[in-house]
Write an enzyme that holds these catalytic residues in place. Sequence first.
Site, PDB file in Angstrom:
ATOM      1  N   LYS A 260      69.720  58.957  20.612  1.00 31.54           N
ATOM      2  CA  LYS A 260      68.479  58.256  20.764  1.00 31.54           C
ATOM      3  C   LYS A 260      67.819  58.084  19.497  1.00 31.54           C
ATOM      4  O   LYS A 260      67.342  57.019  19.157  1.00 31.54           O
ATOM      5  CB  LYS A 260      67.196  59.033  21.725  1.00 31.54           C
ATOM      6  N   GLU A 266      75.310  66.378  14.424  1.00 30.87           N
ATOM      7  CA  GLU A 266      76.432  66.686  14.882  1.00 30.87           C
ATOM      8  C   GLU A 266      76.995  65.221  15.278  1.00 30.87           C
ATOM      9  O   GLU A 266      78.211  64.912  15.209  1.00 30.87           O
ATOM     10  CB  GLU A 266      76.340  67.575  16.181  1.00 30.87           C
ATOM     11  N   GLY A 320      65.041  62.306  25.837  1.00 33.05           N
ATOM     12  CA  GLY A 320      66.395  62.550  25.770  1.00 33.05           C
ATOM     13  C   GLY A 320      67.037  62.971  26.872  1.00 33.05           C
ATOM     14  O   GLY A 320      68.022  62.549  27.617  1.00 33.05           O
ATOM     15  N   ARG A 321      66.594  64.285  27.268  1.00 33.40           N
ATOM     16  CA  ARG A 321      67.146  64.902  28.376  1.00 33.40           C
ATOM     17  C   ARG A 321      66.627  64.365  30.033  1.00 33.40           C
ATOM     18  O   ARG A 321      67.166  64.585  30.729  1.00 33.40           O
ATOM     19  CB  ARG A 321      66.452  66.468  28.506  1.00 33.40           C
ATOM     20  N   GLU A 407      64.745  73.033  28.039  1.00 37.44           N
ATOM     21  CA  GLU A 407      63.893  72.483  26.929  1.00 37.44           C
ATOM     22  C   GLU A 407      62.514  71.889  27.394  1.00 37.44           C
ATOM     23  O   GLU A 407      61.778  71.532  26.407  1.00 37.44           O
ATOM     24  CB  GLU A 407      64.971  71.085  26.433  1.00 37.44           C
ATOM     25  N   HIS A 438      83.004  85.168  42.942  1.00 36.17           N
ATOM     26  CA  HIS A 438      83.817  86.204  42.512  1.00 36.17           C
ATOM     27  C   HIS A 438      83.507  86.535  41.042  1.00 36.17           C
ATOM     28  O   HIS A 438      84.587  86.955  40.363  1.00 36.17           O
ATOM     29  CB  HIS A 438      85.164  85.518  42.557  1.00 36.17           C
ATOM     30  N   LYS A 563      67.502  73.468  12.894  1.00 38.83           N
ATOM     31  CA  LYS A 563      68.116  72.249  12.358  1.00 38.83           C
ATOM     32  C   LYS A 563      67.852  72.170  10.919  1.00 38.83           C
ATOM     33  O   LYS A 563      68.538  71.900   9.966  1.00 38.83           O
ATOM     34  CB  LYS A 563      67.526  70.986  13.023  1.00 38.83           C
TER      35      LYS A 563
HETATM   36  O1  F6P Z   1      68.356  69.241  19.942  1.00 44.73           O
HETATM   37  C1  F6P Z   1      67.461  68.753  20.893  1.00 44.73           C
HETATM   38  C2  F6P Z   1      67.774  67.211  20.926  1.00 44.73           C
HETATM   39  O2  F6P Z   1      66.596  66.536  20.329  1.00 44.73           O
HETATM   40  C3  F6P Z   1      67.660  66.791  22.452  1.00 44.73           C
HETATM   41  O3  F6P Z   1      66.272  66.740  22.957  1.00 44.73           O
HETATM   42  C4  F6P Z   1      68.524  65.617  22.488  1.00 44.73           C
HETATM   43  O4  F6P Z   1      68.691  65.468  23.861  1.00 44.73           O
HETATM   44  C5  F6P Z   1      69.626  65.880  21.609  1.00 44.73           C
HETATM   45  O5  F6P Z   1      68.981  66.646  20.605  1.00 44.73           O
HETATM   46  C6  F6P Z   1      70.165  64.774  21.190  1.00 44.73           C
HETATM   47  O6  F6P Z   1      69.300  63.738  20.520  1.00 44.73           O
HETATM   48  P1  F6P Z   1      69.683  62.343  20.169  1.00 44.73           P
HETATM   49  O7  F6P Z   1      69.956  61.662  21.384  1.00 44.73           O
HETATM   50  O8  F6P Z   1      68.646  61.722  19.216  1.00 44.73           O
HETATM   51  O9  F6P Z   1      71.026  62.219  19.400  1.00 44.73           O
END
Ligand code: F6P
Length: 633
Positions: A260, A266, A320-321, A407, A438, A563
């Site tokens: 987003k 990462e 995002g979620r 979240e 199990h 972060k």
């Molecule tokens: O770490 C939290 C977050 O901001 C989430 O809310 C989001 O889904 C994810 O990181 C990834 O963010 P992006 O889509 O901006 O890479």
Amino acid sequence: MKNATTSFFSSKKTIIKTNTKNTTLKNTKKRMKPSSSKAATAVLQTEHKGGSLISSTSEWNALKEHVKDIEKTHLRDLLKDYNRCENLTLEHDGVYVDYARQRVTEETMEKLYALARASGVKEKINAMFSGEAMNSTENRAVLHVATRAPRSKVINVDGSNVVPDVHDVLDKIKDFSDRVRNGEWVGHTGLPLTDVVCVGIGGSFLGPLFVHTALKTNQSHAADAQGRNLRFLANVDPVDVARALNGLNPETTLVVVVSKTFTTAETMLNARTVRQWIIAALGKEAVSKHMVAVSTNLKLVSEFGIDPKNAFAFWDWVGGRYSVCSAVGMLPLALQYGFETCEQFLKGAWSMDEHFATAEFEKNLPVTLGLISTWNVSFLGCDARAILPYCQALAKLAPHIQQVAMESNGKGVTIDGTPVDYPTGEIDFGEPGTNGQHSFYQLIHQGRVIPCDFIGVIKSQQSVYLKGEIVSNHDELMCNFFAQADALAVGKTPVELRAENCPDTLIPHKTFTGNRPSLSIMLPELNAYTTGQLLSLYEHRVAVQGFVWGLNSFDQWGVELGKVLATRVRATMHDKRNEGKMLDSSDGYNHSTERMLNRYLQGKAQLKYDTPSDVFPCDLINSEECRPPSSYA
Ligand code: F6P
């Protein structure tokens, strides 16, 4: 405030209405006006007459008092009440929900619906669907529902209809995915792109993974995906890079970078790594054919080196979620299964959206389930919730809902910043049945009380019926679906055990107290449409919980601190390596972290990376740029 209290479909101030004209597609991307943000915040803040916390209302207190009544009941007895069992079921568009195994009576439900009214749940639903900037800490609307709205709907954000923008992108996805699938769009060396690797994390990963896992064993969807592969690369752990790229040929691979913000550390490192994998094999010019992006930040996409023509937009009003129905999920899924499957998925989600927005509370699935979860968490003191699909294809539902729910509602203050004096959110976890039985069910049956969601389907994606067996394999699975819920609710008493001649010494161990709540969700089958319904059901249920608790369920400030600290550690690590030094107290870390970092740096310094393959999956990436910093060796 006016919009927020307007009925969703009925009034003159209609927020979503049928678009009779064929609206021309235009870019109507707009920021919220501060005024509408204030209005939305007002909706969220002013509903609780008599105090800023919902816990100060008479409706909340009535439920607190009512806990004493419920404590006198046992599900074993409640389940003998025929009318209660009839009344505590709901159905919408084939989704059947039985909540007779919750620790509620009809009276509890009346009180919960009253609580919902006192919390302004209806007004908040309307505010959401009408594009109010109800995510006030980020000054954003909360309009993931617009990403599945039919073309004919009108959903205004500050006076501009966003639905044409949504369909503009969907049309682009259809066109692009069709061309990739039919071999019109080929890779740099002319080979068709049969493998897709999606690079993204959190909401840019879990939702698409959940849907892909749900569809890939459905025979009809699998037929559409024949000859194609879809993989995900989320973790910045190089092991995940190796796993995601293992065995792939860059010549036939399309990489979709999903972020987003296009700033997530990462994802961006993984995207650079995979870009290098392509460049090492095919040269720089190959990137435009082999890498596309999904983002709200098209400027950064272009700076990364992806042609903006190959970027698929979404908007800051999609959290995002909550973004699986935007290009985040639709592009990878259209590439894998074809666009028609995506349309079915969006239709399913929209069916539940419309139900959520229009059905009266007493018949409303997300509202009812949200209230039950609120009851379990804030009144019965249950900290966790188990999501237990009796359907292997729903294996990734729990990880996805973990993010959606935790979240969203893992907050300690209300939307106006007041600390809550009641528990909010729950700890979600889960595994498909019967595997979980199990594993951790022991604790659920005789240890902690954990409300369970059992999810089953009537028609399996794969039917196996062995000659001579008394039930089919899927029946066998579903027998457990029915049995577990009753085992939790009814339990087994010492009297029953004695009647079975159980030795006295074992009676305490073999007793099941029962009275453990669960609810059962049954779908006709698992396909793109019903997966969309299920997704929307959970999303809105989470929103209802947040609405009652008075939270902002659409921001996520709690992920920021870690972060920021990682950024500092990254800089320190880099400096110390370059200087060939260890940390000391002047670096400003606490002593524990200083010691651990030094131990790590010392350990790394002893590693000899004499060939690139010792460093990274350089059998996958074979280039100078993939070697570690020289000071390692
Ligand atoms: O770490 C939290 C977050 O901001 C989430 O809310 C989001 O889904 C994810 O990181 C990834 O963010 P992006 O889509 O901006 O890479």
